[in-house]
Design an enzyme around this catalytic site. Structure first.
Site, PDB file in Angstrom:
ATOM      1  N   GLU A 169      61.045   0.484 -43.259  1.00  0.00           N
ATOM      2  CA  GLU A 169      62.204   1.209 -43.777  1.00  0.00           C
ATOM      3  C   GLU A 169      62.788   0.419 -44.938  1.00  0.00           C
ATOM      4  O   GLU A 169      63.335   0.970 -45.889  1.00  0.00           O
ATOM      5  CB  GLU A 169      63.247   1.355 -42.661  1.00  0.00           C
ATOM      6  CG  GLU A 169      64.274   2.404 -42.984  1.00  0.00           C
ATOM      7  CD  GLU A 169      65.625   2.115 -42.386  1.00  0.00           C
ATOM      8  OE1 GLU A 169      66.405   1.385 -43.014  1.00  0.00           O
ATOM      9  OE2 GLU A 169      65.894   2.624 -41.291  1.00  0.00           O
TER      10      GLU A 169
ATOM     11  N   ARG B   2      65.491   9.226 -43.329  1.00  0.00           N
ATOM     12  CA  ARG B   2      65.526   7.986 -44.133  1.00  0.00           C
ATOM     13  C   ARG B   2      64.761   8.175 -45.449  1.00  0.00           C
ATOM     14  O   ARG B   2      64.011   7.293 -45.885  1.00  0.00           O
ATOM     15  CB  ARG B   2      64.898   6.810 -43.365  1.00  0.00           C
ATOM     16  CG  ARG B   2      65.658   6.361 -42.161  1.00  0.00           C
ATOM     17  CD  ARG B   2      67.024   5.778 -42.531  1.00  0.00           C
ATOM     18  NE  ARG B   2      67.639   5.134 -41.395  1.00  0.00           N
ATOM     19  CZ  ARG B   2      68.300   5.790 -40.436  1.00  0.00           C
ATOM     20  NH1 ARG B   2      68.441   7.098 -40.502  1.00  0.00           N
ATOM     21  NH2 ARG B   2      68.845   5.134 -39.433  1.00  0.00           N
TER      22      ARG B   2
ATOM     23  N   SER C 201      67.400  -1.741 -39.301  1.00  0.00           N
ATOM     24  CA  SER C 201      66.061  -1.380 -38.818  1.00  0.00           C
ATOM     25  C   SER C 201      65.038  -1.752 -39.885  1.00  0.00           C
ATOM     26  O   SER C 201      65.143  -1.298 -41.022  1.00  0.00           O
ATOM     27  CB  SER C 201      65.966   0.126 -38.571  1.00  0.00           C
ATOM     28  OG  SER C 201      66.893   0.524 -37.602  1.00  0.00           O
TER      29      SER C 201
HETATM   30  N1  EPU Z   1      64.913   0.300 -27.452  1.00  0.00           N
HETATM   31  C1  EPU Z   1      64.358  -0.633 -26.611  1.00  0.00           C
HETATM   32  N2  EPU Z   1      64.288  -1.924 -27.024  1.00  0.00           N
HETATM   33  C2  EPU Z   1      64.748  -2.330 -28.240  1.00  0.00           C
HETATM   34  C3  EPU Z   1      65.317  -1.367 -29.103  1.00  0.00           C
HETATM   35  C4  EPU Z   1      65.381  -0.059 -28.688  1.00  0.00           C
HETATM   36  O1  EPU Z   1      63.928  -0.304 -25.508  1.00  0.00           O
HETATM   37  O2  EPU Z   1      64.640  -3.525 -28.536  1.00  0.00           O
HETATM   38  C5  EPU Z   1      65.022   1.697 -27.001  1.00  0.00           C
HETATM   39  C6  EPU Z   1      66.474   2.069 -26.727  1.00  0.00           C
HETATM   40  O3  EPU Z   1      66.842   1.754 -25.424  1.00  0.00           O
HETATM   41  C7  EPU Z   1      66.462   3.558 -26.972  1.00  0.00           C
HETATM   42  C8  EPU Z   1      65.445   3.714 -28.093  1.00  0.00           C
HETATM   43  O4  EPU Z   1      64.617   2.568 -28.060  1.00  0.00           O
HETATM   44  O5  EPU Z   1      65.968   4.242 -25.855  1.00  0.00           O
HETATM   45  C9  EPU Z   1      66.108   3.878 -29.450  1.00  0.00           C
HETATM   46  O6  EPU Z   1      66.925   2.756 -29.739  1.00  0.00           O
HETATM   47  P1  EPU Z   1      68.339   2.865 -30.490  1.00  0.00           P
HETATM   48  O7  EPU Z   1      69.196   3.905 -29.849  1.00  0.00           O
HETATM   49  O8  EPU Z   1      68.885   1.484 -30.625  1.00  0.00           O
HETATM   50  O9  EPU Z   1      67.986   3.445 -31.901  1.00  0.00           O
HETATM   51  P2  EPU Z   1      66.777   3.176 -32.892  1.00  0.00           P
HETATM   52  O10 EPU Z   1      65.887   4.350 -32.862  1.00  0.00           O
HETATM   53  O11 EPU Z   1      66.169   1.849 -32.637  1.00  0.00           O
HETATM   54  C10 EPU Z   1      67.932   4.332 -34.923  1.00  0.00           C
HETATM   55  C11 EPU Z   1      68.155   3.995 -36.364  1.00  0.00           C
HETATM   56  C12 EPU Z   1      69.345   3.040 -36.503  1.00  0.00           C
HETATM   57  C13 EPU Z   1      70.570   3.729 -35.929  1.00  0.00           C
HETATM   58  C14 EPU Z   1      70.292   4.105 -34.465  1.00  0.00           C
HETATM   59  C15 EPU Z   1      71.415   4.935 -33.868  1.00  0.00           C
HETATM   60  C16 EPU Z   1      65.990   4.173 -37.453  1.00  0.00           C
HETATM   61  C17 EPU Z   1      64.839   3.436 -38.054  1.00  0.00           C
HETATM   62  N3  EPU Z   1      66.946   3.408 -36.939  1.00  0.00           N
HETATM   63  O12 EPU Z   1      67.552   3.109 -34.281  1.00  0.00           O
HETATM   64  O13 EPU Z   1      69.558   2.811 -37.884  1.00  0.00           O
HETATM   65  O14 EPU Z   1      71.710   2.888 -36.017  1.00  0.00           O
HETATM   66  O15 EPU Z   1      69.094   4.909 -34.375  1.00  0.00           O
HETATM   67  O16 EPU Z   1      71.403   6.213 -34.419  1.00  0.00           O
HETATM   68  O17 EPU Z   1      66.025   5.411 -37.486  1.00  0.00           O
HETATM   69  C18 EPU Z   1      69.066   1.409 -39.744  1.00  0.00           C
HETATM   70  O18 EPU Z   1      68.555   2.394 -40.275  1.00  0.00           O
HETATM   71  O19 EPU Z   1      69.109   0.282 -40.313  1.00  0.00           O
HETATM   72  C19 EPU Z   1      69.627   1.532 -38.407  1.00  0.00           C
HETATM   73  C20 EPU Z   1      70.150   0.502 -37.752  1.00  0.00           C
END
Ligand code: EPU
Length: 331
Positions: A327, A158, A231
């Site tokens: 972010e 990012r 995010s």
């Molecule tokens: N999780 C929870 N509770 C929540 C949210 C997440 O337990 O409320 C857990 C999920 O179960 C999973 C882990 O946290 O084990 C990661 O969650 P998720 O797969 O939803 O991805 P993320 O790390 O929260 C990142 C990006 C997203 C992108 C997704 C998929 C960042 C800051 N965010 O989210 O990007 O869509 O991975 O690749 O890196 C964005 O940048 O605006 C964005 C949405």
């Protein structure tokens, strides 16, 4: 140039603020005629990564440069030149229709093509840097058009040079992406495979896109109906030693190794663990399906969202000793 323009419908958080001055441009010449631009100014694309905490006292430069052209083609790949004002997801749909692969995992990301390299947009195991060739940007003081190679953009998680050393100096006008004619499907993010298997879909770029859209729609609010900027925080990267201590305390904590000395944590999981998911105060809240996303239920003030963000940062630091960086750009 327009004066005192409402920004409510020009950014995805939907905060009711105004800009002192506003101008939209549809080609480089128009933008060059405005240089040198006097500060304060802000280049606006899809407005999907911004939180306005107050009225904007400067000039908004709204990039509306259109066009998707194929500038090179061989049997394996195509090189596309895309206007910075093109809506990112419209580009994704265009390339899927032609059968070009490489950005299907980036389906439905809000925002514009010109903004995409600034924060190296990424989702489901793919980042724009993976297909990036070069970009052209106008220097907002000299008016010169300059080319930036992938190396010069210095992409990170990012992150790019446009968020650091060159912050605010350029407007990205055109982006070149090299896409593949032979599908190289990336389902490293397991949940994509799960969705494909459940729906009994074949392994094509079109079905990967469908799966990603389904996953995103399940977890992420549609800015057209609920204001948000995706995010709100970055996933924090911490040292291996700090991680080892935390892991003892929180054995079920998700994590992703980064090289052999650091670990990336899931900020969404941490915020959820602390009980913030679904929290609401007035019209500012934490999304009920994804704790990493802050939302505006309608009439939240930017400061209310920002105060909520600061309260979350403080509670994460208290319990996990981890600093959450935003972010989203706070203005
Ligand atoms: N999780 C929870 N509770 C929540 C949210 C997440 O337990 O409320 C857990 C999920 O179960 C999973 C882990 O946290 O084990 C990661 O969650 P998720 O797969 O939803 O991805 P993320 O790390 O929260 C990142 C990006 C997203 C992108 C997704 C998929 C960042 C800051 N965010 O989210 O990007 O869509 O991975 O690749 O890196 C964005 O940048 O605006 C964005 C949405």
């Amino acid at each position: 140039m327009n004066h005192s323009v409402s920004l409510k419908h020009l950014h995805t958080f939907g905060i009711a603020v105004t800009a002192k001055e506003y101008v939209a441009f549809s080609d480089e010449k128009m933008l060059q005629s405005l240089t040198p631009v006097s500060a304060p100014y802000l280049v606006l694309g899809g407005g999907s990564n911004l939180l306005f905490t107050k009225d904007y006292k400067g000039l908004i430069l709204h990039n509306k440069i259109q066009g998707i052209d194929c500038v090179e083609e061989d049997e394996k790949s195509v090189l596309l030149r895309i206007g910075g004002g093109v809506v990112w997801h419209e580009l994704v749909l265009w390339v899927l229709e032609k059968g070009y692969g490489g950005i299907e995992n980036l389906s439905l990301i809000p925002g514009s093509v010109g903004a995409a390299p600034v924060q190296n947009i990424g989702a489901y195991g793919v980042e724009i840097k993976d297909v990036f060739d070069r970009l052209e940007a106008v220097h907002l003081q000299t008016g010169k058009i300059e080319t930036f190679s992938k190396k010069a953009c210095d992409f990170g998680y990012r992150d790019s040079v446009f968020k650091r050393q060159l912050k605010g100096q350029y407007c990205i006008c055109r982006v070149w992406l090299r896409l593949s004619k032979k599908a190289r499907i990336n389902t490293s993010y397991g949940v994509i495979n799960d969705v494909l298997a459940q729906a009994d879909l074949p392994l094509t770029i079109q079905s990967v896109s469908k799966a990603v859209i389904q996953i995103r729609q399940r977890k992420l609010p549609d800015p057209a109906t609920l204001g948000n900027s995706g995010s709100f925080f970055k996933n924090p990267i911490i040292s291996l030693s700090k991680f080892s201590t935390l892991k003892l305390q929180f054995p079920d904590m998700p994590f992703y190794p980064v090289g052999d000395k650091s670990v990336k944590l899931a900020a969404g999981w941490i915020i959820d663990k602390l009980g913030w998911k679904g929290y609401r105060k007035g019209d500012a809240g934490v999304h009920r399906h994804q704790a990493l996303v802050l939302v505006n239920y309608g009439n939240a003030k930017g400061m209310e969202i920002w105060n909520l963000a600061k309260a979350i940062q403080a509670s994460v630091f208290d319990v996990f000793g981890v600093v959450l960086e935003t972010e989203v750009n706070i203005l």
